[in-house]
Scaffold this motif. Structure first.
Motif, mmCIF file in Angstrom:
data_model
loop_
_atom_site.group_PDB
_atom_site.id
_atom_site.type_symbol
_atom_site.label_atom_id
_atom_site.label_comp_id
_atom_site.label_asym_id
_atom_site.label_seq_id
_atom_site.Cartn_x
_atom_site.Cartn_y
_atom_site.Cartn_z
ATOM 1 N N ARG A 32 96.066 4.326 -0.773
ATOM 2 C CA ARG A 32 97.319 3.816 -0.232
ATOM 3 C C ARG A 32 97.547 4.350 1.179
ATOM 4 O O ARG A 32 98.663 4.493 1.635
ATOM 5 C CB ARG A 32 98.471 4.222 -1.147
ATOM 6 C CG ARG A 32 98.402 3.572 -2.518
ATOM 7 C CD ARG A 32 99.504 4.087 -3.428
ATOM 8 N NE ARG A 32 99.142 5.366 -4.020
ATOM 9 C CZ ARG A 32 99.912 6.016 -4.896
ATOM 10 N NH1 ARG A 32 101.071 5.514 -5.240
ATOM 11 N NH2 ARG A 32 99.516 7.160 -5.410
ATOM 12 N N SER A 33 96.456 4.652 1.887
ATOM 13 C CA SER A 33 96.544 5.321 3.180
ATOM 14 C C SER A 33 97.318 4.547 4.243
ATOM 15 O O SER A 33 97.866 5.184 5.161
ATOM 16 C CB SER A 33 95.143 5.656 3.701
ATOM 17 O OG SER A 33 94.376 4.480 3.877
ATOM 18 N N SER A 45 92.795 4.162 -10.568
ATOM 19 C CA SER A 45 92.219 4.491 -9.278
ATOM 20 C C SER A 45 90.726 4.728 -9.412
ATOM 21 O O SER A 45 90.193 4.934 -10.494
ATOM 22 C CB SER A 45 92.889 5.750 -8.712
ATOM 23 O OG SER A 45 92.504 6.876 -9.460
ATOM 24 N N ARG A 46 90.039 4.696 -8.269
ATOM 25 C CA ARG A 46 88.599 4.957 -8.271
ATOM 26 C C ARG A 46 88.304 6.341 -8.817
ATOM 27 O O ARG A 46 87.329 6.564 -9.515
ATOM 28 C CB ARG A 46 88.079 4.818 -6.839
ATOM 29 C CG ARG A 46 86.568 4.948 -6.721
ATOM 30 C CD ARG A 46 86.163 4.716 -5.283
ATOM 31 N NE ARG A 46 84.731 4.965 -5.124
ATOM 32 C CZ ARG A 46 84.203 5.429 -4.006
ATOM 33 N NH1 ARG A 46 84.972 5.701 -2.983
ATOM 34 N NH2 ARG A 46 82.907 5.624 -3.910
ATOM 35 N N ARG A 47 89.187 7.310 -8.507
ATOM 36 C CA ARG A 47 89.009 8.671 -8.998
ATOM 37 C C ARG A 47 89.087 8.703 -10.517
ATOM 38 O O ARG A 47 88.284 9.335 -11.188
ATOM 39 C CB ARG A 47 90.097 9.558 -8.378
ATOM 40 C CG ARG A 47 90.072 10.999 -8.828
ATOM 41 C CD ARG A 47 91.087 11.825 -8.052
ATOM 42 N NE ARG A 47 92.438 11.362 -8.232
ATOM 43 C CZ ARG A 47 93.151 10.739 -7.303
ATOM 44 N NH1 ARG A 47 92.621 10.462 -6.140
ATOM 45 N NH2 ARG A 47 94.396 10.364 -7.533
ATOM 46 N N ASP A 75 101.898 11.605 -1.181
ATOM 47 C CA ASP A 75 102.166 10.952 -2.462
ATOM 48 C C ASP A 75 102.888 11.856 -3.456
ATOM 49 O O ASP A 75 103.691 11.374 -4.253
ATOM 50 C CB ASP A 75 100.855 10.442 -3.073
ATOM 51 C CG ASP A 75 100.319 9.251 -2.297
ATOM 52 O OD1 ASP A 75 100.810 8.137 -2.524
ATOM 53 O OD2 ASP A 75 99.444 9.450 -1.433
ATOM 54 N N TRP A 76 102.600 13.156 -3.448
ATOM 55 C CA TRP A 76 103.290 14.044 -4.373
ATOM 56 C C TRP A 76 103.174 15.471 -3.881
ATOM 57 O O TRP A 76 102.364 15.769 -2.998
ATOM 58 C CB TRP A 76 102.761 13.927 -5.800
ATOM 59 C CG TRP A 76 101.279 14.109 -6.011
ATOM 60 C CD1 TRP A 76 100.351 13.129 -6.223
ATOM 61 C CD2 TRP A 76 100.548 15.345 -6.044
ATOM 62 N NE1 TRP A 76 99.092 13.660 -6.374
ATOM 63 C CE2 TRP A 76 99.192 15.017 -6.283
ATOM 64 C CE3 TRP A 76 100.883 16.693 -5.898
ATOM 65 C CZ2 TRP A 76 98.175 15.992 -6.360
ATOM 66 C CZ3 TRP A 76 99.889 17.672 -5.976
ATOM 67 C CH2 TRP A 76 98.555 17.293 -6.217
#
Length: 398
Positions: free
Chosen positions: A272-273, A3-5, A279-280
Motif C-alpha cells: 500500500r506504499s 498479502s504476499r507475506r 500502517d501500525w
C-alpha cells in the motif's frame, strides 16, 4: 486477499521449500525440540536475499531479518566452549563466517571459532563488518575497507568522505555494497571499488540499509524518515516517522519495520506504499539492537520480548526478559534465542506454552545481563554477557 507475506508464510508452513530458517508454525513442543540436521542442514532461505547459512552481517542477512538456516543450533541447553574478555560498553554484536568470529569495539578483532584464539586485529575499523567470500567489508573514518578474512590485511580501501565516518555496510549479492556515509547512501561495486551512485537523505543514515525483495534498499535516518531506493538509485518512496529511529530497520517480503525512541515499533506495508502512511505501531519499548522477522515480528528491549502480528501490529504474546535493550531475537531451528536477564531459548509458535506466552526450551544464567547478541552460526550461539561484577565476555556456547 492475503498479502504476499501471508502467502509465503502459509506456503512455508505447508512444507514447500523456502530454504533456510526452519518453519515456525507447527514446530515441536518445548519438550520435543526439532531434530538436529547435522548431516543435512537446511539451505539458506530463498526468500531472504543474502542469506548464506551464516551470521555474516548485521542482522544475519541482507534484509536484517535475524533468521539463519542452522540445523544444528542448540535447542535443549548449552555449555561454554570458550570466552574472550570484552569491554562492558561493547554494544555491537559479533558476526561469524567461515570458521571465524568478528567483533568490533575500538577496533576489529577476528577469533578462531573453534577455540577463541585471536587471529588478527585491525585498528582502524569502526563498524560491524559484513563478510562474504573471504573478504571483510567495514567502515572506518571516511573510508570503506576491504580486508582479507584470513590475515586482516587491507585488500583495498575507498575514501568516501573527508569529515564523516563510514557506517555499517550492507552487501546485496549480485547487486553490490550499499554504504551509509553521514546523510547519504553510496552504492559500491566490490569488484572495481568504484562508486556507482550516491543519494542524499535528510538526516544521518542508520545503517546498514536493508534489501527489499527485488525493489532495492530501504533505510531510516535520524531525522525520522524511511527511504526506499531502487538498485539504480531511483527513489520509490519516503515515509515520515513520528519519532527518531532507534536502530536500523528490518525488511520483510513486502513490509518494513523500525523501532523508534518513543518506545514504539512501526510497520509499513509496501503493498500500500502509494499512501506513504505508517500502517501500525506497537508499544514495544526501545529495541536498540534490531528486529527479527519470520512470519511474525519479534522485538526485545525495555519492555521485554514481544511477538507481533505483521499485518495489524497486534501483540501475539509477551515474555519477560528484563529491560536490557542491547539484545535482539535470533531465529534458527524453530527456536527463538534472545538475551536480557539471561539467555533464553523459546518456542515462538503461538500457543506453544500458555495462550499468552511461548514455551521455554531452556534458559542459561550468567552473573548479569546477556547481550549484545545472541547470534547463531554452525551449531554455536555467540553472545556477550556479564560474567562477573565488572567483567564481560564474548562467549561461544554449544
Amino acid at each position: 486477499m492475503p498479502s504476499r507475506r501471508r502467502y509465503l508464510a502459509a506456503v512455508g508452513a505447508a512444507g514447500v521449500p523456502l530454504a533456510g530458517c526452519s518453519y515456525i508454525h507447527g514446530s515441536p513442543s518445548a519438550d520435543e525440540p526439532p531434530e538436529a540436521g547435522v548431516d543435512d542442514p537446511p539451505e539458506p532461505r530463498s526468500d531472504l536475499h543474502g542469506a548464506d547459512g551464516e551470521w555474516s552481517s548485521f542482522g544475519c542477512n541482507a534484509s536484517n531479518a535475524r533468521a539463519v538456516g542452522d540445523g544444528r543450533a542448540p535447542v535443549d541447553g548449552v555449555a561454554e566452549r570458550w570466552r574472550v574478555e570484552v569491554a562492558g560498553s561493547a554494544y555491537r554484536e559479533p558476526v561469524a563466517a567461515d570458521g571465524r568470529v568478528y567483533h568490533c569495539f575500538t577496533d576489529l578483532s577476528a577469533y578462531d571459532a573453534d577455540d577463541g584464539s585471536e587471529l588478527w586485529r585491525h585498528p582502524d575499523v569502526e563498524t560491524t563488518p559484513v563478510v562474504r567470500d573471504g573478504v571483510v567489508y567495514a567502515g572506518a573514518e571516511g573510508r570503506l575497507l576491504a580486508l582479507d578474512a584470513e590475515t586482516g590485511d587491507t585488500a583495498w580501501e575507498l575514501t568516501l568522505s573527508e569529515n564523516e565516518s563510514v557506517g555499517v555496510p550492507a552487501l546485496f549479492p549480485g547487486e553490490g555494497l550499499y554504504v551509509p556515509v553521514g546523510e547519504a547512501v553510496y552504492k559500491i561495486d566490490p569488484e572495481t571499488n568504484g562508486v556507482e551512485w550516491s543519494r542524499d537523505a535528510f538526516g544521518r543514515v542508520l545503517g546498514p540499509p536493508a534489501y527489499v525483495s527485488q525493489m532495492g534498499c530501504a533505510f531510516a535516518t535520524e531525522a525520522g524518515y524511511v527511504y526506499l531506493l531502487g538498485h539504480d538509485g531511483t527513489g520509490f518512496g519516503r515515509w515520515s516517522l513520528p519519532a527518531v529511529p532507534e536502530a536500523p530497520l528490518t525488511a520483510d517480503v513486502d513490509a518494513l519495520y523500525v523501532n523508534c525512541l518513543d518506545g514504539a515499533t512501526y510497520g509499513i506495508d509496501m503493498e500500500r506504499s502509494p499512501r506513504l502512511d505508517i500502517d501500525w505501531h506497537a508499544e514495544t519499548g526501545w529495541a536498540s539492537a534490531g528486529i527479527a522477522v519470520h512470519q511474525f515480528v519479534y522485538t526485545t528491549g525495555t519492555n521485554g520480548l514481544r511477538a507481533i502480528d505483521p499485518d495489524s501490529g497486534d501483540s501475539l504474546w509477551e515474555y519477560d526478559t528484563g529491560d536490557w535493550r542491547w539484545t535482539a531475537p535470533a531465529l534458527g531451528r524453530d527456536t527463538l534465542f534472545v538475551g536480557g536477564g539471561r539467555l533464553y531459548a523459546l518456542d515462538p509458535t503461538p500457543g506453544s506454552g500458555t495462550p499468552d506466552q511461548p514455551a521455554v526450551r531452556f534458559e542459561k544464567s550468567f552473573h548479569g545481563r546477556v547481550g549484545p547478541g545472541p547470534v547463531l552460526d554452525d551449531g554455536t550461539v555467540y553472545v556477550i554477557a556479564q560474567t562477573g561484577e565488572r567483567t564481560y565476555h564474548l562467549l561461544a556456547l554449544e
